[in-house]
Write a protein that holds these residues in place. Structure first.
Motif, PDB file in Angstrom:
ATOM      1  N   TYR A 250       0.824  -1.207   0.000  1.00  0.00           N
ATOM      2  CA  TYR A 250       0.000   0.000   0.000  1.00  0.00           C
ATOM      3  C   TYR A 250       0.864   1.265   0.000  1.00  0.00           C
ATOM      4  CZ  TYR A 250       1.015   0.528   5.014  1.00  0.00           C
ATOM      5  OH  TYR A 250       1.640   0.698   6.217  1.00  0.00           O
ATOM      6  N   GLU A 251       0.276   2.335  -0.504  1.00  0.00           N
ATOM      7  CA  GLU A 251       0.899   3.659  -0.540  1.00  0.00           C
ATOM      8  C   GLU A 251       0.381   4.505   0.624  1.00  0.00           C
ATOM      9  OE1 GLU A 251       3.169   4.421  -2.762  1.00  0.00           O
ATOM     10  OE2 GLU A 251       2.830   3.175  -4.536  1.00  0.00           O
ATOM     11  N   LEU A 252       0.974   5.669   0.796  1.00  0.00           N
ATOM     12  CA  LEU A 252       0.542   6.565   1.882  1.00  0.00           C
ATOM     13  C   LEU A 252      -0.918   6.970   1.767  1.00  0.00           C
ATOM     14  CD1 LEU A 252       3.400   9.141   2.624  1.00  0.00           C
ATOM     15  CD2 LEU A 252       2.344   7.522   4.220  1.00  0.00           C
ATOM     16  N   ASP A 253      -1.431   7.083   0.535  1.00  0.00           N
ATOM     17  CA  ASP A 253      -2.821   7.490   0.356  1.00  0.00           C
ATOM     18  C   ASP A 253      -3.802   6.331   0.489  1.00  0.00           C
ATOM     19  OD1 ASP A 253      -2.395   6.064  -1.956  1.00  0.00           O
ATOM     20  OD2 ASP A 253      -2.716   7.735  -3.327  1.00  0.00           O
ATOM     21  N   GLY A 254      -3.291   5.135   0.805  1.00  0.00           N
ATOM     22  CA  GLY A 254      -4.157   3.978   0.999  1.00  0.00           C
ATOM     23  C   GLY A 254      -4.371   3.129  -0.233  1.00  0.00           C
ATOM     24  N   SER A 255      -3.922   3.598  -1.390  1.00  0.00           N
ATOM     25  CA  SER A 255      -4.052   2.791  -2.605  1.00  0.00           C
ATOM     26  C   SER A 255      -3.139   1.563  -2.510  1.00  0.00           C
ATOM     27  CB  SER A 255      -3.706   3.620  -3.844  1.00  0.00           C
ATOM     28  OG  SER A 255      -2.373   4.112  -3.768  1.00  0.00           O
ATOM     29  N   THR A 256      -3.514   0.505  -3.222  1.00  0.00           N
ATOM     30  CA  THR A 256      -2.804  -0.769  -3.075  1.00  0.00           C
ATOM     31  C   THR A 256      -2.320  -1.309  -4.409  1.00  0.00           C
ATOM     32  OG1 THR A 256      -4.881  -2.021  -3.218  1.00  0.00           O
ATOM     33  CG2 THR A 256      -4.112  -1.390  -1.013  1.00  0.00           C
ATOM     34  N   HIS A 257      -1.368  -2.232  -4.324  1.00  0.00           N
ATOM     35  CA  HIS A 257      -0.847  -2.949  -5.487  1.00  0.00           C
ATOM     36  C   HIS A 257      -1.018  -4.445  -5.253  1.00  0.00           C
ATOM     37  CE1 HIS A 257       1.076   0.792  -6.817  1.00  0.00           C
ATOM     38  NE2 HIS A 257       1.552   0.919  -5.585  1.00  0.00           N
ATOM     39  N   GLY A 258      -1.252  -5.185  -6.332  1.00  0.00           N
ATOM     40  CA  GLY A 258      -1.485  -6.616  -6.232  1.00  0.00           C
ATOM     41  C   GLY A 258      -0.239  -7.451  -6.466  1.00  0.00           C
ATOM     42  N   ARG A 259      -0.453  -8.736  -6.720  1.00  0.00           N
ATOM     43  CA  ARG A 259       0.651  -9.685  -6.807  1.00  0.00           C
ATOM     44  C   ARG A 259       1.594  -9.396  -7.977  1.00  0.00           C
ATOM     45  NH1 ARG A 259      -3.560 -13.292  -4.944  1.00  0.00           N
ATOM     46  NH2 ARG A 259      -2.981 -14.110  -2.877  1.00  0.00           N
ATOM     47  N   ALA A 260       1.053  -8.985  -9.103  1.00  0.00           N
ATOM     48  CA  ALA A 260       1.914  -8.716 -10.256  1.00  0.00           C
ATOM     49  C   ALA A 260       2.900  -7.591  -9.944  1.00  0.00           C
ATOM     50  CB  ALA A 260       1.068  -8.363 -11.489  1.00  0.00           C
ATOM     51  N   TRP A 261       2.421  -6.543  -9.282  1.00  0.00           N
ATOM     52  CA  TRP A 261       3.315  -5.438  -8.912  1.00  0.00           C
ATOM     53  C   TRP A 261       4.384  -5.936  -7.950  1.00  0.00           C
ATOM     54  CZ3 TRP A 261       5.091  -3.156  -4.544  1.00  0.00           C
ATOM     55  CH2 TRP A 261       5.707  -1.914  -4.665  1.00  0.00           C
ATOM     56  N   CYS A 262       3.975  -6.766  -6.981  1.00  0.00           N
ATOM     57  CA  CYS A 262       4.936  -7.271  -5.998  1.00  0.00           C
ATOM     58  C   CYS A 262       6.014  -8.121  -6.653  1.00  0.00           C
ATOM     59  CB  CYS A 262       4.213  -8.076  -4.924  1.00  0.00           C
ATOM     60  SG  CYS A 262       3.102  -7.102  -3.880  1.00  0.00           S
ATOM     61  N   LEU A 263       5.617  -9.001  -7.567  1.00  0.00           N
ATOM     62  CA  LEU A 263       6.607  -9.830  -8.259  1.00  0.00           C
ATOM     63  C   LEU A 263       7.549  -8.980  -9.093  1.00  0.00           C
ATOM     64  CD1 LEU A 263       4.530 -12.947  -9.369  1.00  0.00           C
ATOM     65  CD2 LEU A 263       6.486 -12.925  -7.827  1.00  0.00           C
ATOM     66  N   LYS A 264       7.006  -7.971  -9.745  1.00  0.00           N
ATOM     67  CA  LYS A 264       7.851  -7.059 -10.525  1.00  0.00           C
ATOM     68  C   LYS A 264       8.843  -6.348  -9.609  1.00  0.00           C
ATOM     69  CE  LYS A 264       8.773  -4.442 -14.273  1.00  0.00           C
ATOM     70  NZ  LYS A 264       9.548  -3.339 -13.711  1.00  0.00           N
ATOM     71  N   THR A 265       8.401  -5.988  -8.408  1.00  0.00           N
ATOM     72  CA  THR A 265       9.280  -5.327  -7.446  1.00  0.00           C
ATOM     73  C   THR A 265      10.359  -6.274  -6.947  1.00  0.00           C
ATOM     74  OG1 THR A 265       7.489  -3.842  -6.786  1.00  0.00           O
ATOM     75  CG2 THR A 265       9.364  -4.039  -5.286  1.00  0.00           C
ATOM     76  N   PHE A 266       9.984  -7.508  -6.614  1.00  0.00           N
ATOM     77  CA  PHE A 266      10.989  -8.515  -6.246  1.00  0.00           C
ATOM     78  C   PHE A 266      12.043  -8.644  -7.347  1.00  0.00           C
ATOM     79  CE2 PHE A 266       7.828 -10.648  -3.257  1.00  0.00           C
ATOM     80  CZ  PHE A 266       8.584 -10.439  -2.124  1.00  0.00           C
ATOM     81  N   GLN A 267      11.584  -8.676  -8.576  1.00  0.00           N
ATOM     82  CA  GLN A 267      12.498  -8.822  -9.710  1.00  0.00           C
ATOM     83  C   GLN A 267      13.410  -7.619  -9.844  1.00  0.00           C
ATOM     84  OE1 GLN A 267      11.231 -10.675 -13.669  1.00  0.00           O
ATOM     85  NE2 GLN A 267      11.159  -8.505 -14.173  1.00  0.00           N
ATOM     86  N   ASP A 268      12.842  -6.422  -9.740  1.00  0.00           N
ATOM     87  CA  ASP A 268      13.639  -5.201  -9.903  1.00  0.00           C
ATOM     88  C   ASP A 268      14.662  -5.039  -8.779  1.00  0.00           C
ATOM     89  OD1 ASP A 268      12.184  -4.658 -12.162  1.00  0.00           O
ATOM     90  OD2 ASP A 268      10.886  -3.157 -11.226  1.00  0.00           O
ATOM     91  N   VAL A 269      14.240  -5.293  -7.537  1.00  0.00           N
ATOM     92  CA  VAL A 269      15.158  -5.144  -6.405  1.00  0.00           C
ATOM     93  C   VAL A 269      16.264  -6.190  -6.482  1.00  0.00           C
ATOM     94  CG1 VAL A 269      15.375  -5.246  -3.894  1.00  0.00           C
ATOM     95  CG2 VAL A 269      13.425  -4.075  -4.922  1.00  0.00           C
ATOM     96  N   THR A 270      15.921  -7.405  -6.894  1.00  0.00           N
ATOM     97  CA  THR A 270      16.946  -8.440  -7.060  1.00  0.00           C
ATOM     98  C   THR A 270      17.974  -8.031  -8.093  1.00  0.00           C
ATOM     99  OG1 THR A 270      15.424 -10.221  -6.418  1.00  0.00           O
ATOM    100  CG2 THR A 270      17.356 -10.846  -7.702  1.00  0.00           C
ATOM    101  N   ARG A 271      17.511  -7.510  -9.212  1.00  0.00           N
ATOM    102  CA  ARG A 271      18.447  -7.072 -10.253  1.00  0.00           C
ATOM    103  C   ARG A 271      19.347  -5.952  -9.740  1.00  0.00           C
ATOM    104  NH1 ARG A 271      14.268  -6.881 -15.465  1.00  0.00           N
ATOM    105  NH2 ARG A 271      14.224  -9.148 -15.840  1.00  0.00           N
ATOM    106  N   MET A 272      18.772  -5.050  -8.958  1.00  0.00           N
ATOM    107  CA  MET A 272      19.559  -3.969  -8.372  1.00  0.00           C
ATOM    108  C   MET A 272      20.610  -4.534  -7.421  1.00  0.00           C
ATOM    109  SD  MET A 272      18.198  -0.850  -5.933  1.00  0.00           S
ATOM    110  CE  MET A 272      16.680  -0.797  -6.895  1.00  0.00           C
TER     111      MET A 272
END
Length: 507
Positions: A250-272
């Motif tokens: 979730y973001e500060l304004d309460g909006s949320t992200h689902g599983r696809a966003w989370c997997l993309k984030t795992f992938q991006d952070v791993t690459r970093m």
């Protein structure tokens, strides 16, 4: 691992002699040579028993054996103690300090919300702006980041900014310590704090609920994952496979992200992270949901997992059901959902928790057989495997490794003295096995070295040697979900690190 040719001949010879003796042909005192042959044959069957060591490795193995003997004969033997009491003794152990330096390969059974020590969560994350806290009726806490006053929770006190709360207390260190206690099971008196398995599991699940509001906040989610990779990397782990629900951030304004966003984030952070630390191989995610859900709910997640694997083949490893087995539904209950990939003609690898129980004969005790029926790639925990000879035989023949997490099994009430852990038998039999740490932050551990220590000193006893450690580390790569090409790359990288470890630690 098949026996070496000369060992096969040795087996035939020794067995023939024994049969003759049992038939009454032999008399008098047994031949010492036959005794030596029996001992050698039995030693060859254990994990690492057929690993050929170099001269340098044998020298280091001899040194390790000497250090371990001193530990076994000392006034305290950590594997016989609860980990919370044993931890300071382990930290002073020369064996542990050597294992910390050892390249351990991969950690294949770790949950994503227990990667990082809770001191980092409290001293870093809870000091960030707009972090709110409330206190539950179950004497726990909940956190949320919000740009406005959060909506009240029905079982919680009013939300208050932690910044405001800290300004009102006389000793922020005491407050921080109390927050840490809500995020971990670690305590100085585990016997009083957790008198039953139900008590410790309730507290365990409560700690995850407390941490989720911190870790699920988008900026923290990214920082937490990077920090988790770093903690394992600093413990000489080169690759991770994480169980993760990756449901909502979730973001500060309460909006949320689902599983696809989370997997993309795992992938991006791993690459970093790999860019910053090129000798780290990467991370893959085993999508997990709680076994307390119903069939239709799990079916929907399996459907989503099939699509996510197509979208994120680099990071998506497969699927699992998590949560306490004794309270959850057995795998067979979910057969309609779990059969979905095969019916669609697609492959969704499974990595089932199974056999994390000490209740023989109940419905969930059949999870080991059902996991194999559904072609699980590995068995999570497998604590009950020694009570299921057919499941043990099938997993061995199929090369389905057991993910053994010694500290987790002890802390969560399955075994008190790790010398009595069922995996001690599996080690002696050479059962396919990897060592992992499950939820290290919840247990006051870090990385993988503590569990390797408990496995090497407690489960392995005096018979475990450097060959045991070497095969366990190699197994973590062999039984990973990596492609054959990446496994070759990982094995080559690990071998370079291993050779360096040997050369730098020779006496």
């Amino acid at each position: 691992m098949a026996p070496l040719p000369f060992l096969h001949g040795l087996q035939v010879t020794v067995l023939s002699v024994l049969l003759l003796c049992w038939a009454g042909v032999c008399g008098g005192s047994p031949d010492p040579r036959h005794r030596d042959s029996l001992i050698q044959q039995e030693a060859s069957r254990q994990t690492g028993g057929t690993v050929l060591l170099t001269e340098a490795e044998r020298r280091l193995s001899t040194h390790l054996h000497k250090l371990k003997r001193q530990e076994v004969e000392g006034p305290q033997f950590p594997p016989a103690m609860h980990f919370f009491k044993a931890r300071p003794f382990i930290q002073r152990s020369p064996v542990f300090k050597l294992l910390q330096k050892m390249p351990k390969g991969a950690a294949l059974h770790v949950h994503s919300f227990s990667l990082v020590g809770v001191d980092w969560l409290v001293k870093n994350v809870t000091y960030r702006p707009l972090c709110y806290i409330c206190f539950t009726l179950t004497q726990s806490v909940r956190f949320v980041f919000s740009a406005t006053q959060p909506r009240p929770l029905p079982y919680c006190s009013s939300w208050v900014l932690l910044e405001t709360l800290r300004a009102k207390v006389d000793n922020t260190s005491d407050l921080d310590h109390s927050l840490m206690q809500n995020l971990t099971l670690f305590t100085g008196d585990p016997d009083s704090a957790y008198p039953s398995q139900d008590t410790v599991w309730d507290r365990f699940e409560e700690s995850f609920s407390a941490a989720s509001g911190l870790i699920s906040h988008v900026p923290v989610f990214k920082d937490y994952f990077y920090q988790g990779l770093k903690q394992f990397y600093m413990d000489n782990v080169m690759y991770l496979e994480l169980r993760s629900g990756v449901a909502l951030t979730y973001e500060l304004d309460g909006s949320t992200h689902g599983r696809a966003w989370c997997l993309k984030t795992f992938q991006d952070v791993t690459r970093m992270f790999v860019k910053d630390y090129p000798d780290f191989l990467g991370t893959r995610i085993i999508l997990s949901v709680n076994r307390g859900l119903n069939v239709s709910e799990v079916k929907a997640v399996v459907e989503e997992a099939i699509h996510l694997q197509e979208e994120f083949p680099e990071v998506m490893a497969g699927f699992d059901l998590v949560g306490r087995e004794d309270r959850g539904r057995p795998l067979w209950y979910f057969r309609e959902a779990l059969s979905l990939p095969a019916e669609r003609g697609v492959t969704l690898p499974y990595f089932f928790h199974a056999g994390e129980t000490d209740w023989e004969g109940r419905d969930v005790d059949e999870n080991l057989l059902d996991a194999l029926l559904f072609n699980t790639s590995r068995i999570g925990h497998g604590f009950a495997l020694t009570r299921h000879p057919l499941a043990k035989e099938l997993s061995r023949k199929r090369g389905v490794a057991v993910e053994v997490c010694p500290i987790s099994n002890q802390v969560l009430g399955f075994v008190s003295d790790l010398r009595n852990h069922p995996a001690a038998v599996l080690l002696l039999e050479g059962q396919p096995m990897v060592i992992s740490s499950d939820d290290p932050a919840s247990f006051g551990a870090a990385g993988l070295s503590y569990d390797f220590y408990e496995a090497f000193v407690g489960l392995g006893g005096m018979s475990a040697h450097l060959g045991t450690l070497k095969e366990l580390a190699l197994n973590s790569i062999r039984y990973s979900s990596l492609s054959p090409q990446l496994k070759d790359k990982a094995l080559a990288l690990w071998q370079r690190k291993w050779d360096q470890f040997i050369s730098e630690n020779l006496q």
